[in-house]
Write a protein that holds these residues in place. Sequence first.
Motif, short mmCIF file in Angstrom:
data_model
loop_
_atom_site.label_atom_id
_atom_site.label_comp_id
_atom_site.label_asym_id
_atom_site.label_seq_id
_atom_site.Cartn_x
_atom_site.Cartn_y
_atom_site.Cartn_z
N UNK A 10 4.28 -1.48 -9.00
CA UNK A 10 4.60 -0.65 -7.83
C UNK A 10 5.87 -1.11 -7.13
N UNK A 11 6.80 -1.64 -7.89
CA UNK A 11 8.06 -2.14 -7.31
C UNK A 11 8.81 -1.07 -6.53
N UNK A 12 8.67 0.18 -6.93
CA UNK A 12 9.42 1.26 -6.30
C UNK A 12 8.59 2.01 -5.25
N UNK A 13 7.44 1.48 -4.92
CA UNK A 13 6.59 2.06 -3.87
C UNK A 13 6.28 0.98 -2.85
N UNK A 14 7.13 0.84 -1.82
CA UNK A 14 6.96 -0.26 -0.86
C UNK A 14 5.57 -0.34 -0.25
N UNK A 15 4.97 0.82 0.07
CA UNK A 15 3.66 0.78 0.70
C UNK A 15 2.61 0.18 -0.25
N UNK A 16 2.57 0.67 -1.49
CA UNK A 16 1.61 0.15 -2.46
C UNK A 16 1.92 -1.30 -2.80
N UNK A 17 3.20 -1.60 -2.96
CA UNK A 17 3.60 -2.97 -3.28
C UNK A 17 3.08 -3.94 -2.22
N UNK A 18 3.27 -3.56 -0.97
CA UNK A 18 2.90 -4.48 0.10
C UNK A 18 1.41 -4.56 0.35
N UNK A 19 0.67 -3.52 -0.02
CA UNK A 19 -0.78 -3.60 0.04
C UNK A 19 -1.29 -4.71 -0.90
N UNK A 20 -0.73 -4.76 -2.10
CA UNK A 20 -1.15 -5.79 -3.05
C UNK A 20 -0.57 -7.15 -2.67
N UNK A 21 0.61 -7.15 -2.08
CA UNK A 21 1.19 -8.39 -1.56
C UNK A 21 0.23 -9.00 -0.53
N UNK A 22 -0.21 -8.19 0.43
CA UNK A 22 -1.12 -8.68 1.46
C UNK A 22 -2.45 -9.12 0.85
N UNK A 23 -2.96 -8.35 -0.14
CA UNK A 23 -4.22 -8.71 -0.77
C UNK A 23 -4.10 -10.04 -1.52
N UNK A 24 -2.94 -10.28 -2.12
CA UNK A 24 -2.69 -11.55 -2.81
C UNK A 24 -2.86 -12.71 -1.83
N UNK A 25 -2.23 -12.57 -0.66
CA UNK A 25 -2.30 -13.66 0.31
C UNK A 25 -3.70 -13.81 0.92
N UNK A 26 -4.41 -12.70 1.12
CA UNK A 26 -5.79 -12.79 1.60
C UNK A 26 -6.66 -13.53 0.60
N UNK A 27 -6.42 -13.28 -0.67
CA UNK A 27 -7.22 -13.93 -1.71
C UNK A 27 -6.94 -15.42 -1.75
N UNK A 28 -5.68 -15.80 -1.59
CA UNK A 28 -5.34 -17.22 -1.54
C UNK A 28 -6.02 -17.87 -0.34
N UNK A 29 -5.93 -17.23 0.81
CA UNK A 29 -6.54 -17.79 2.01
C UNK A 29 -8.05 -17.93 1.84
N UNK A 30 -8.68 -16.92 1.26
CA UNK A 30 -10.13 -16.98 1.08
C UNK A 30 -10.54 -18.13 0.17
N UNK A 31 -9.66 -18.50 -0.76
CA UNK A 31 -9.97 -19.61 -1.68
C UNK A 31 -10.06 -20.95 -0.96
N UNK A 32 -9.54 -21.03 0.26
CA UNK A 32 -9.64 -22.28 1.01
C UNK A 32 -11.07 -22.55 1.47
N UNK A 33 -11.86 -21.48 1.64
CA UNK A 33 -13.21 -21.65 2.18
C UNK A 33 -13.22 -21.95 3.66
N UNK A 34 -12.07 -21.78 4.31
CA UNK A 34 -11.93 -22.08 5.75
C UNK A 34 -11.84 -20.76 6.51
N UNK A 35 -12.93 -20.33 7.13
CA UNK A 35 -12.97 -19.02 7.77
C UNK A 35 -11.98 -18.92 8.94
#
Length: 244
Positions: free
Chosen positions: A130-155
């Motif tokens: 989705x490189x050419x769709x900023x909205x879709x690209x950034x939805x997955x960008x944000x989901x990537x970072x949420x997933x990393x944060x969740x892996x910490x186990x620190x709510x």
Amino acid sequence: MSLTDMAIARIRELIRAGALPPGSRLPPERQLAAELGLSRNPMREAVKALVVARVLEVRRGDGTYVTSLTPGVLLGNLAGTVELLTGDTLVELIQTRRLLEPAATELAAARIDDATLAELARHLDAMRASRHSPEQFNLHDAAFHRTVAAATGNETLVTLLEGIAGRTLRARVRRGTVDGGAADRAVAEHEAIHRALAARDVPLARAAALMHVTTTENWLRTHLRRPEDGDRATTPAGTARVAL
């Protein structure tokens, strides 16, 4: 201190002392007011304020209860507050993210499992597609970072990062519309984070996250200084703010 503030302080003290633990039901308004030596009006206003603060919740037909008091509940309205930030304060927001996110990624590297790594890989694939769709690209960008944060186990850390992500997500969307190479660079930066996490390399994971957030911060600083049409608005006092 007003009577309402006094009532708020006393209810909070009951909660801190364990007299009203998470999930417990408050006594009837008249009884609670009498026990605390306050009239019912300030007590009623105090309850309303604590409901807004997510310390209490009203269950229709049942009564008023103390919430779970978890970070996700108490800090859950952070995003709404962050959305009001403008101008140079956005740089402070990114600076805060620069402090928190590398630490979260470092912690995730020590705790992440294979299933979470696979989820991150799926978000990376979606970002590439989705490189050419900023909205879709950034939805997955944000989901990537949420997933990393969740892996910490620190709510608490997860909630804080999620609270600032809404505003920074909009900054990334704007970046995608004005900078054609931003998507390619972002993918490369996320790939570096994923490789470090997959290797469980704690220092490298922190460094990769720091580089990624620093890139965003540097772009935002330039964006704030650049008087391009549509990129900048001016307040009556002449102070620039980003219109995202």
